[in-house]
Design an enzyme around this catalytic site. Sequence first.
Site, PDB file in Angstrom:
ATOM      1  N   ASN A 210       7.959  11.770  -1.385  1.00 16.38           N
ATOM      2  CA  ASN A 210       6.293  12.746  -2.034  1.00 16.38           C
ATOM      3  C   ASN A 210       5.294  13.108  -0.828  1.00 16.38           C
ATOM      4  OD1 ASN A 210       4.943  10.366  -2.676  1.00 16.38           O
ATOM      5  ND2 ASN A 210       6.180   9.776  -3.813  1.00 16.38           N
ATOM      6  N   GLY A 273      -1.643  -0.577  -9.038  1.00 11.39           N
ATOM      7  CA  GLY A 273      -0.644  -0.237  -8.438  1.00 11.39           C
ATOM      8  C   GLY A 273      -0.673   1.476  -8.042  1.00 11.39           C
ATOM      9  N   CYS A 274      -1.021   1.858  -6.691  1.00 17.52           N
ATOM     10  CA  CYS A 274      -1.271   2.860  -7.070  1.00 17.52           C
ATOM     11  C   CYS A 274      -0.576   3.689  -5.863  1.00 17.52           C
ATOM     12  CB  CYS A 274      -3.075   2.622  -5.822  1.00 17.52           C
ATOM     13  SG  CYS A 274      -3.475   3.740  -5.308  1.00 17.52           S
ATOM     14  N   ALA A 275       0.648   2.869  -6.209  1.00 19.87           N
ATOM     15  CA  ALA A 275       1.572   3.434  -4.259  1.00 19.87           C
ATOM     16  C   ALA A 275       2.142   5.160  -5.856  1.00 19.87           C
ATOM     17  CB  ALA A 275       2.920   1.888  -4.435  1.00 19.87           C
ATOM     18  N   LYS A 289      25.594  11.544   8.164  1.00 12.55           N
ATOM     19  CA  LYS A 289      25.042  12.563   7.933  1.00 12.55           C
ATOM     20  C   LYS A 289      25.995  13.773   7.047  1.00 12.55           C
ATOM     21  CE  LYS A 289      22.212  16.850   9.538  1.00 12.55           C
ATOM     22  NZ  LYS A 289      21.775  17.818  11.005  1.00 12.55           N
ATOM     23  N   ASP A 310      10.678  -0.146 -12.024  1.00 15.38           N
ATOM     24  CA  ASP A 310       9.181   0.390 -12.421  1.00 15.38           C
ATOM     25  C   ASP A 310       8.205  -1.736 -12.248  1.00 15.38           C
ATOM     26  OD1 ASP A 310       6.749   0.483 -13.663  1.00 15.38           O
ATOM     27  OD2 ASP A 310       7.379   1.947 -15.028  1.00 15.38           O
ATOM     28  N   ILE A 311       8.076  -0.990 -10.618  1.00 16.37           N
ATOM     29  CA  ILE A 311       7.472  -1.725  -9.926  1.00 16.37           C
ATOM     30  C   ILE A 311       5.536  -2.921 -10.996  1.00 16.37           C
ATOM     31  CG2 ILE A 311       5.763  -3.071  -8.782  1.00 16.37           C
ATOM     32  CD1 ILE A 311       7.284  -0.961  -7.001  1.00 16.37           C
ATOM     33  N   VAL A 312       4.676  -1.749 -11.575  1.00 15.85           N
ATOM     34  CA  VAL A 312       3.161  -2.138 -12.121  1.00 15.85           C
ATOM     35  C   VAL A 312       4.006  -2.173 -13.728  1.00 15.85           C
ATOM     36  CG1 VAL A 312       3.338   0.608 -13.510  1.00 15.85           C
ATOM     37  CG2 VAL A 312       1.178  -0.451 -12.800  1.00 15.85           C
ATOM     38  N   LYS A 341       0.441   5.704 -20.794  1.00 16.88           N
ATOM     39  CA  LYS A 341       1.352   5.821 -19.827  1.00 16.88           C
ATOM     40  C   LYS A 341       0.454   4.181 -19.581  1.00 16.88           C
ATOM     41  CE  LYS A 341       1.806   4.739 -14.083  1.00 16.88           C
ATOM     42  NZ  LYS A 341       2.198   5.829 -13.012  1.00 16.88           N
TER      43      LYS A 341
END
Length: 414
Positions: A210, A273-275, A289, A310-312, A341
Site C-alpha cells: 500500500n 498500531g500505526c502501520a 517469477k 490482526d496485530i492490534v 473498529k
Amino acid sequence: MQRLRNKRILLGVTGGIAAYKSAELIRILCRLDADVRVVMTKAACEFITPLTLQALSHNPVHLDLLDAKAEAGMGHIELARWADVVLVAPATADFIARLTSGQADDLLTTLCLATSAPICLAPAMNQGMWRDQTTQQNVELLKERSVRIFGPADGSQACGDVGPGRMLDPELIAQHTAEMFVHDLLSGLNVLITAGPTQEALDPVRFISNHSSGKMAYSLATAAMEAGASVKLVSGPVALETPDRVERIDVISARDMHQAVLENIEGVDIFIGCAAVCDYRPIEIQKDKIKKNPDDPSETLEIKLVKNPDIVSAVADLESRPYVIGFAAETQNVLGYAADKLRRKKLNLIVANDVSDGDIGFSSDNNEVTVLGEDFEEPMPRASKKVLSRKILKIVARRFRKWKREQNNTEGKA
C-alpha cells in the site's frame, strides 16, 4: 540542546533594535541542527537586512503575505503548517498588541493565527513600554492562550534607560526553545509503535502493498522519545531515517510484524498500531517469477488471498495488555468505521484520518485526524505530522494515567 536537531523553527523578526541579536540566534539554532526559516516585518528590515538572515539560515527570508513563488500563492499557510514552533525574537510591543487583538495585516501575524504549532515570544522594548498596563494585559492574555513568553531581561537599554525590556541573550532563547520539545508526559514508560506498510510476496520479484510512507509513525516515535519514553519501532519497508534514540526493528510482511510485536510486547506500557498492515496475503508464493503468455492478450490471472493476523487485536487480547491505540485510515464514513473498529477490537483509543484527500495522509508531511475514545471525540485540524504527534501523545498520556489508576483500583479491590 540536541532536542533541536531537525526541528523546524520559524523565526519571526520584528522592528526593534534587538533585531541585530536575531542573527546570532539563527547561528546558534543552525549550529544545533535546527531547520530555520525567517519571516521579517517591514520594520525589521530597517534594522537588519534580509540578506544577512538568509545567509545565516541558508533559506530564503519571507517578507510578503502573498507570495507568488509559494504554492498556490499562500505562503502564510504553507509556513504555518511547516513549523514545529513559531519563535518571535524580538517581539515588539506593537507586534504583541497586534497578535493579542488577532490582527492579520502582515505575513507574521497571519501565520501566527493560522498555525497549530506552539508560539513563543521574546519581548524586546523600552522599560516604560514593557511596564505599561496595556502591554502587561496583552502579555497575560497571550499566556492564557498558551503563548510562551521568554523574558524579558533586566538591564541597560539602547535608549539609555535601565530596567526590564531587554531581549534575552540568544543562547538562553535557544535553550528555552529546546525545552519546548522536552516533556515528562511519558517519562519512564515503554512504548512500542508499528510503522509503514507491509509487503506480501506474490513471487520472487512482485508483492502486494500500500501507499503508507511511515511518516506518521516515525513522528510519533520521535515525539514519544522527546516525552521521556523508551521507544521501539517495528517498521515495514520505508525510506526514512531511524529517529534518534529509538530502537528500530525492520520487518517485511504482516506475519513478520506480528511476530516482532509479540516478541517485544513484554513490559510495554503503550502500544500504538500505526502501520498500514496488509489485510490479506497470497495463499501461495510462487517459487519462480510469474510469466505471462505473450500469445494470449485475453489471459487473466487469479490470485487467492488469505487473511493476515490482526496485530492490534492480538495485542488488545493479551491477558496483561498494554494501553492500545489503533489507527483507521478510511476513504468514506471515516468516523463511523473508526468507532466500530475501536469497539470491535477493544482498543483504548483510535486515530481516524481520511486518506481519500491527496493533500494529507500516507505520503504527505501533513495530516488531519480525529482521536476517538469510548467517551470522547477530539478533532485535530490540518497540521504537520510532527505537530499532530505531540498533540496525540498529550491525549494518550492523560488517558493512559486514568486507565492505569482504574486498573490499580480494580486490582486493589480484588
